[in-house]
Design an enzyme around this catalytic site. Structure first.
Site, short mmCIF file in Angstrom:
data_model
loop_
_atom_site.label_atom_id
_atom_site.label_comp_id
_atom_site.label_asym_id
_atom_site.label_seq_id
_atom_site.Cartn_x
_atom_site.Cartn_y
_atom_site.Cartn_z
N HIS A 1 43.16 31.39 53.10
CA HIS A 1 42.17 32.28 51.88
C HIS A 1 42.78 32.25 50.87
O HIS A 1 42.10 33.47 49.82
CB HIS A 1 41.87 33.53 52.81
CG HIS A 1 40.65 33.91 53.00
ND1 HIS A 1 40.04 33.85 52.18
CD2 HIS A 1 40.28 35.82 52.24
CE1 HIS A 1 38.41 34.49 52.20
NE2 HIS A 1 39.39 35.62 51.68
N GLU B 1 46.99 38.04 55.97
CA GLU B 1 46.79 36.45 56.23
C GLU B 1 48.26 36.04 56.89
O GLU B 1 48.21 35.22 57.57
CB GLU B 1 46.37 36.05 55.02
CG GLU B 1 45.74 34.54 55.38
CD GLU B 1 45.54 33.72 53.89
OE1 GLU B 1 45.35 34.76 53.22
OE2 GLU B 1 44.81 33.08 54.32
N CYS C 1 31.66 35.26 53.23
CA CYS C 1 33.34 34.30 52.14
C CYS C 1 33.74 33.57 53.62
O CYS C 1 34.46 32.73 52.76
CB CYS C 1 34.39 36.06 52.37
SG CYS C 1 33.74 37.05 50.48
N HIS D 1 37.25 33.18 44.01
CA HIS D 1 37.06 33.95 44.95
C HIS D 1 35.11 33.26 44.70
O HIS D 1 34.62 34.48 44.41
CB HIS D 1 36.92 34.89 45.58
CG HIS D 1 36.59 35.04 46.98
ND1 HIS D 1 35.84 34.36 47.09
CD2 HIS D 1 36.57 36.32 47.78
CE1 HIS D 1 35.76 34.63 48.85
NE2 HIS D 1 36.28 35.62 48.94
N LYS E 1 42.37 30.20 45.41
CA LYS E 1 41.54 31.22 44.93
C LYS E 1 42.36 31.76 43.41
O LYS E 1 41.76 31.94 42.34
CB LYS E 1 41.54 31.91 45.23
CG LYS E 1 40.82 31.69 46.61
CD LYS E 1 39.71 32.38 47.52
CE LYS E 1 39.05 32.52 48.40
NZ LYS E 1 40.09 32.22 49.13
N PHE F 1 34.60 39.60 54.65
CA PHE F 1 32.81 40.89 55.15
C PHE F 1 32.48 40.98 55.95
O PHE F 1 31.93 40.42 56.83
CB PHE F 1 32.34 41.47 53.77
CG PHE F 1 33.72 41.82 52.68
CD1 PHE F 1 34.56 41.76 52.55
CD2 PHE F 1 32.03 42.66 51.71
CE1 PHE F 1 35.15 42.41 51.65
CE2 PHE F 1 33.66 42.95 50.38
CZ PHE F 1 34.31 43.32 50.76
#
Lengths: 84, 414, 423
Positions: free
Chosen positions: C310, C321, C170, C347, C342, C406
């Site tokens: 993010h 975050e 990502c 996403h 997002k 990830f």
């Protein structure tokens, strides 16, 4: 439906998350927390998903988080199996 | 200015053997490790031979917990990383966490794992897809697992350029060192064999359908009829030379002296292919003239058209028969993202032992290929610098120049 | 080493809610969400049945029948974005020296959609382990090896320099733009087509996120499912799309009097070396990436005027975050608008980092901070200014854009207004 035994659960755990060299799954683990067995969140999810696939027991998200030991899993699955 | 990056550790998982020394001795003896595919019932497929790393077993070598959550490709990379770190004498826990990076190449990701889960999905339904599919199939799985396993918190990356990607991982490792890291785990592995993985490969039309392992992969031969795929690769520990010295590294295999990557124009443009330019740029960056290069590890695609293009570039840059050329991948098949990193490992061992490994299976070199191909027997030769060529499907070209650690040339510092 | 400065001079976007940078920016500034019940396949049997889909017709976007046959949806997105970015940059193809032009494209899952579709054919819907290779289509190998996506962008732009696909899950999008900027800064290329693409709305991807309960199951209310920083958030919403940029040497851009949206002034990535999917709540490694990226840009934390987060909308991400922003920016984190697009476009895995760079560049261009949609009641642990619902007009000179993925990847990028001079 047949009862889920600790040995069944052991083999399911091995399939789900393999075996950590430092932990003896054949030992007395029934009241050891999955955390102490070095199960991370993914391993617990994988185990829950295998219970569902192989034993037909759906473990809802909110319940999965409360099943902290092998005994809790056996009790939950076998209670549900008895009702079915 | 940073000092030139050096390679201080090698880990090999290859059809030719597990570990750098086993691979090296099998390679010098010309042992072909290509055979009928055994990982699955392959008799039914038009392509039936491959280089399988059959001695590799995950159990006992990969931590038990990681086995079910990672693909065969990652298993091999984890063991190769163990080997490479041990070879380099590095204890990651003793080095600053942000100064160790991981940059690997992948080409097809977790092919076998992915097929198993996608089969579960389509034959049984979405609830049968396991929790690890999300972390095992994608191309970043290997870098992520290596970073976690060794506590490496520096820059981490994953590059994909089919066979050319492994050289790119070394170039990127060099950039990471320039930015202040001291060590990068680099290179790559590949495990492309599952029935669907093979089916995808067959569709490229470049593979050999010859069922006899001795005849299947013959680059530069008049009978060249395609390539054979293989599994495995090499993980390389790349360090800043000064940092390696400072920690008392016992071995320095070689220096990454130059790298360049180019891309072939679309055929319709009529523009010339770009492989020659990659070779020339890499040599220029290394500060070497063609005459300084002692050996070329060829890409050796194994199809007449691609072989000719490479032979012509080598002859044009180095002169007719101007440099020894070898393709030890004729013993392993093409390992995709693992291939060129294995070539780099092999070239470094050739440097160490002053001997060139042979190309096997070439009975009749195409007469007008003006290359000095090292065939069948190893050739004693002092190796001060080596050029590794890699081409990736679709037009990717990469060239990497390695220099011997004790060589007086200065290329590579930038 | 003397590093060259990097200008962003062209933007191309394919995103849910509209194709092209104009439609994209209108969606963001209106605070509209593009999430709906999945229409691309029958998702009735899945836990999460919603996604932010692109209404994308490749023929309408100018791709030929041959290109459409050859390309996965992700490749189509990338090529359409590339063409828009090149046109936007004002570069004439004859201005490009092929050997000095590169491509760095990001993608997390490559051509998964085509790989799955073709798997179903050759396996007769997963009947057995062995599959029938005689049903394999000619382009199947290109789908297996996602570098084919970067090759398509190279063909679309005439690039013959370094061409690479970056696949760091990502954070692929931010990493690919960072990689491209580096090629220019070090002098390996003068122009780079950099960006990312992903088209992951297919059964296998939806199923794999179902299995780890990462995606939102708010199936009865898709428009409000993606709710970053909100107390009621329950996972991310899958999206798709692409963004591609023309990056070039700033001096070169100035010589040709190009419009410069912004400069790529800093970039860093770190691994958390903790867990493939889990995040420690302290945000330590992301904070380190932010620190290094600001350092590279020679900026103090106080200079940051907008944080493009993010903000995936998972429980752990948004806290992680928020902690990282406080750790790296200190008190200034509380004074800085933070938003997650997002909430509107979902996403799109590897693509979203590039799409967020597009939003960041446009925020500088238009002096407008896009909002976080669906933020009704903030999580008490998320206590920054997340710009709820409504876009905010204010000059933006320095944007910090971050990503987390990830594998433990934590990436930060600093974009600055053109010509912003720092000490």
């Amino acid at each position: 439906m047949k009862e889920l035994t600790l040995d069944d659960l052991r083999s399911l755990m091995r399939l789900s998350a393999g075996e950590d060299e430092s932990i003896d799954l054949d030992g007395d683990i029934i009241d050891t927390t999955f955390k102490d067995l070095a199960y991370d969140s993914l391993a617990v999810l994988e185990m829950a998903s295998r219970l569902e696939r192989d034993w037909g027991v759906i473990v809802p998200d909110e319940v999965a988080a409360t099943l902290e030991t092998p005994r809790a899993v056996l009790d939950y699955v076998n209670e549900r199996a008895a009702v079915n | 200015m940073t000092t030139a990056p050096v390679i201080t550790g090698i880990g090999v998982i290859a059809p030719t053997g597990l570990g750098a020394e086993a691979h090296w001795s099998a390679t010098l003896s010309g042992t072909r490790a290509i055979d009928t595919i055994r990982r699955f019932e392959s008799g039914y497929y038009p392509v039936r031979v491959a280089g399988e790393a059959r001695n590799f077993v995950a159990t006992g070598n990969v931590p038990g917990r990681l086995i079910p959550q990672t693909d065969h490709w990652t298993h091999m990379a984890l063991v190769a990383t163990d080997m490479a770190l041990a070879d380099a004498g590095v204890d990651p826990s003793a080095l600053p966490e942000y100064e160790m990076g991981v940059v690997t190449a992948s080409s097809a990701g977790g092919v076998e794992f992915g097929q198993r889960e996608i089969q579960e999905l389509w034959s049984k339904g979405p609830r049968h897809v396991g929790a690890y599919q999300s972390i095992a199939w994608f191309y970043a799985a290997t870098t992520g697992q290596i970073s976690i396993r060794y506590g490496m918190r520096g820059p981490c990356g994953v590059v994909v350029a089919e066979q050319a990607g492994a050289l790119e991982s070394l170039a990127q490792a060099r950039r990471v060192l320039e930015d202040g890291a001291r060590l990068v785990v680099s290179g790559g592995t590949e495990a492309p064999f599952s029935p669907y993985g093979l089916t995808c490969q067959i569709s490229n039309g470049l593979m050999s359908t010859q069922g006899d392992p001795a005849l299947a992969y013959r680059p530069f031969d008049t009978g060249a009829n395609g390539y054979v795929a293989g599994e495995g690769g090499a993980i390389l520990i790349v360090e800043d030379a000064a940092s390696a010295r400072a920690r008392g590294a016992e071995k320095v295999y070689g220096v990454i002296a130059g790298h360049a990557a180019t891309f072939d124009p679309a055929p319709a443009t009529g523009r010339p292919p770009a492989l020659r330019r990659a070779v020339e740029l890499a040599l220029a960056e290394a500060g070497l003239a063609p005459g300084d290069v002692d050996v070329v590890f060829a890409d050796a695609a194994g199809t007449p058209e691609l072989d000719r293009a490479e032979a012509e570039v080598i002859a044009a840059v180095f002169g007719a028969h101007g440099v020894p050329v070898t393709a030890p991948k004729t013993m392993t098949g093409r390992l995709y993202a693992g291939g060129p990193s294995l070539d780099v490992a092999t070239a470094l061992l050739a440097m160490r032992d002053s001997v060139l490994p042979p190309t096997v299976g070439v009975a009749e070199l195409v007469p007008d290929y003006e290359i000095d191909l090292v065939r069948d027997e190893p050739r004693p030769c002092r190796v001060r610098s080596a050029l590794i060529i890699a081409r990736g499907y679709g037009g990717f070209n990469a060239a990497l120049v390695l220099r011997a650690p004790n060589s007086t040339a200065t290329g590579g510092d930038r | 080493m003397n590093r060259r400065r990097v200008a962003l001079t062209g933007i191309g976007v394919v995103a849910p809610g509209g194709t092209g940078r104009k439609a994209f920016w209108e969606l963001l500034t209106a605070g509209r969400t593009a999430t709906r019940t999945i229409s691309m396949f029958d998702a009735g049997a899945f836990r999460s049945r919603i996604a932010a889909e692109c209404d994308f017709d490749p023929a309408v976007e100018g791709l030929s029948a041959r290109e459409i046959r050859r390309m996965d949806r992700a490749a189509q997105f990338a090529v359409v974005s590339t063409r828009e970015a090149l046109a936007d940059s004002g570069l004439d193809p004859s201005d490009l020296e092929p050997m000095r032009t590169g491509v760095t494209l990001g993608s997390a899952v490559g051509c998964t959609m085509s790989l799955e579709e073709e798997y179903v054919v050759v396996s007769d819907s997963g009947r057995g382990w062995l599959v029938d290779s005689s049903y394999g289509v000619p382009h199947l190998y290109g789908h297996l090896v996602p570098s084919s996506l970067a090759a398509e962008v190279a063909w679309a732009s005439g690039a013959e320099g370094q061409v690479t696909l970056i696949s760091t899950g990502c954070t692929s999008g931010l990493d690919a733009v960072g990689y491209g900027a580096r090629l220019i800064a070090e002098g390996s290329a003068d122009v780079v087509l950099a960006g990312a693409t992903d088209a992951p709305i297919s059964p296998i991807t939806v199923a794999c996120f179902d299995a780890i309960k990462a995606t939102s199951p708010r199936n009865d209310d898709p428009a409000h499912a993606s709710r970053p920083f909100d107390r009621e958030r329950n996972g991310f919403v899958l999206g798709e799309g692409a963004a591609v940029f023309v990056l070039e040497d700033l001096e070169r851009a100035r010589r040709r009097e190009a419009h410069v949206y912004c400069e790529i002034a800093g970039y860093a990535t770190r691994g958390n070396a903790y867990h493939m999917t889990g995040l420690k709540p302290d945000g330590r490694e992301m904070a380190e990436a932010i620190r290094v990226a600001l350092d590279q840009a020679r900026l103090n934390p106080d200079a940051v005027g907008y944080i493009n987060a993010h903000g995936s909308g998972t429980k752990q991400n948004d806290r992680h975050e928020t902690a990282a922003f406080k750790r790296s920016l200190g008190e200034h984190a509380y004074r800085t608008p933070v938003s997650s697009i997002k909430s509107m476009v979902g996403h799109s895995l590897g693509a979203i980092g590039a799409i967020e760079v597009a939003a960041s560049a446009l925020a500088i261009e238009h002096g407008t901070v896009p909002p976080t949609a669906n933020l009704e009641t903030p999580d008490p642990e998320c206590d920054l200014d997340y710009v709820p619902h409504v876009a905010r007009e204010q000059p933006v000179d320095v944007v910090l854009s971050v990503g987390s993925g990830f594998g433990g990847f934590q990436t930060a990028m600093v974009l600055t207004a053109p010509g912003l001079e720092v000490a």
